[in-house]
Scaffold this active site. Structure first.
Site, mmCIF file in Angstrom:
data_model
loop_
_atom_site.group_PDB
_atom_site.id
_atom_site.type_symbol
_atom_site.label_atom_id
_atom_site.label_comp_id
_atom_site.label_asym_id
_atom_site.label_seq_id
_atom_site.Cartn_x
_atom_site.Cartn_y
_atom_site.Cartn_z
ATOM 1 N N CYS A 170 3.327 7.204 9.383
ATOM 2 C CA CYS A 170 2.192 7.897 8.768
ATOM 3 C C CYS A 170 0.881 7.264 9.221
ATOM 4 O O CYS A 170 -0.177 7.883 9.126
ATOM 5 C CB CYS A 170 2.308 7.873 7.250
ATOM 6 N N GLU A 223 3.748 8.038 -1.349
ATOM 7 C CA GLU A 223 3.006 7.802 -0.104
ATOM 8 C C GLU A 223 3.440 8.879 0.875
ATOM 9 O O GLU A 223 4.643 9.045 1.119
ATOM 10 C CB GLU A 223 3.311 6.422 0.475
#
Length: 454
Positions: free
Chosen positions: A328, A294
């Site tokens: 993020c 990720e």
């Protein structure tokens, strides 16, 4: 012998505690913060269940008070990394054959330890070493981590339950899930303690052995997670704790023939380099490594002219500035129609001005410090560029101060260039850039959003 069908209790999302004035959880957390602040600790490597000290030390500092040292940690070198690989492979022979119910029981126990609200060590460590406010900490190192532990066990059970429903006469078709034949390299980020625990935990739950390299800026909280793994009963060698420089640890681990998987959260550039290395050297591994990652992004908000302005303003403020934009998922670019901009601007600036910045020990502070000096310098370089660029106007914030901690004001840049630098590049800090578009050009604006940043 087990003559029973084990069923993992159905999990529920962990309730979020309020830490309201006078609450027992607030008292416990405040007490634990003061206890941890009053001591310096030494963090060893944990390899095969043994504490190993290399003498090559790294510092663990408080981001919002960088003169305060929480302790020092030993960094892994080539000798220790190879030792960790050997320890993991030794543990594999027994752990990979351990019944899944026994593995799940360990991590269910770990969840139950974290659910003891008077035990606030991990929350306190996260607030101190990663400069998170109490709410962001509670939903991360307490609730989300507990949910990972509980739900992962539930999902593992669901996976194992998927069996063939038909077998011909004289046969019994069954599906067995084998552990990877090698070790998993778990590389974890600074910004979420729950992810730091989940990345080594989830492959271990499925019978794999793990080398865990935490972010150097979050070794402090990772150390307490490792203590929890051991307290819950994770066998020696199943999870090996090897903090150290990524440039040192990564290449040695990645070239080992027993690498069977990568579990990563971090920068896109680093993950792409890891994927590229594995691909170019695939013939050197005993198996095909499974690669899971990720990475970052350039998250956006595009508002339609029919949007509820109050909801939009709150979404922009919280999306951009919770945990100093170090997610993020943080809002980093916004596209606002010209027809509602005047109202949005007035309400947005007013709301941003209410944000309090400071030490997370003060539970009324919404924003705290960014993680370290390197992050501070990178983020402020974007702000400095905007101050002198004709295509940019700073409408909130723009100031910063690292004399005590790495504090940066919630900064908003209004740009006339939809491809301006801060519209395209991930900053990972409290900086939001806004571009105004003509609502009559809705479809082309959607295309612009899609093409501006990967």
């Amino acid at each position: 012998m087990q003559n029973a069908k084990a069923i993992v209790p159905k999990p529920l999302n962990e309730p979020i505690l309020s830490y309201a004035p006078g609450s027992p959880e607030k008292a416990a957390l405040k007490k634990r913060i003061e206890e941890l602040k009053s001591q310096e600790i030494e963090v060893p490597l944990i390899i095969g269940g043994q504490e190993i000290k290399t003498g090559n030390m790294g510092e663990m500092r408080v981001p919002h008070n960088h003169q305060h040292i929480l302790g020092y940690y030993h960094q892994a070198g080539e000798k220790e990394i190879k030792l960790a690989i050997e320890a993991s492979m030794d543990a594999w022979s027994s752990w990979s054959k351990t019944p899944w119910e026994a593995r799940a029981a360990i991590f269910k126990k770990m969840a139950s330890i974290l659910q003891r609200h008077e035990e606030q060590t991990l929350n306190a460590a996260t607030m101190l070493s990663q400069s998170k406010n109490v709410y962001q900490t509670e939903i991360d190192s307490a609730c989300e981590f507990i949910d990972f532990l509980n739900f992962n066990c539930w999902y593992a059970q669901e996976l194992y339950e998927q069996q063939p429903t038909y077998s011909p006469d004289g046969m019994w078709n069954r599906l067995e899930h084998r552990s990877l034949e090698g070790f998993v390299f778990a590389v974890t980020p600074f910004n979420f303690t729950s992810i730091a625990g989940n990345l080594p935990m989830s492959p271990a739950l499925m019978g794999n052995v793990v080398l865990w390299k935490p972010a150097s800026s979050a070794v402090y909280s990772a150390h307490f997670i490792m203590n929890l793994f051991r307290k819950a009963g994770v066998p020696d060698g199943v999870i090996n704790f090897i903090p150290g420089s990524g440039s040192t640890v990564g290449p040695i681990v990645m070239k080992d023939e027993n690498l069977a998987g990568v579990h990563f959260t971090g920068s896109t550039k680093v993950f792409q380099s890891m994927w590229s290395y594995i691909g170019k050297n695939i013939k050197d591994y005993k198996t095909y490594p499974r690669i899971v990652g990720e990475t970052g992004g350039k998250d956006f908000c595009i508002a339609h002219e029919s949007a509820n302005v109050d909801a939009l303003v709150t979404a922009m403020t919280r999306g951009a500035f919770e945990y100093q934009g170090q997610k993020c998922s943080a809002l980093s670019r916004a596209y606002i129609p010209t027809t509602i901009w005047d109202e949005v601007k007035e309400k947005y600036i007013a709301q941003v001005k209410t944000i309090k910045i400071g030490d997370p020990d003060d539970f009324t502070n919404f924003m705290n410090a960014v993680i370290d000096k390197a992050a501070f310098d990178t983020i402020t370089s974007y702000i400095n560029d905007a101050k002198t660029d004709d295509n940019a106007e700073i409408i909130t914030g723009g100031n910063y101060d690292d004399s005590i901690g790495y504090f940066i004001e919630p900064t908003t840049i209004l740009t006339s260039d939809p491809k301006y630098r801060t519209m395209c590049e991930e900053i990972f800090g409290p900086v939001l850039t806004i571009y105004l578009y003509d609502p009559n050009d809705w479809k082309n604006t959607l295309k612009l959003v899609d093409e501006t940043s990967p």
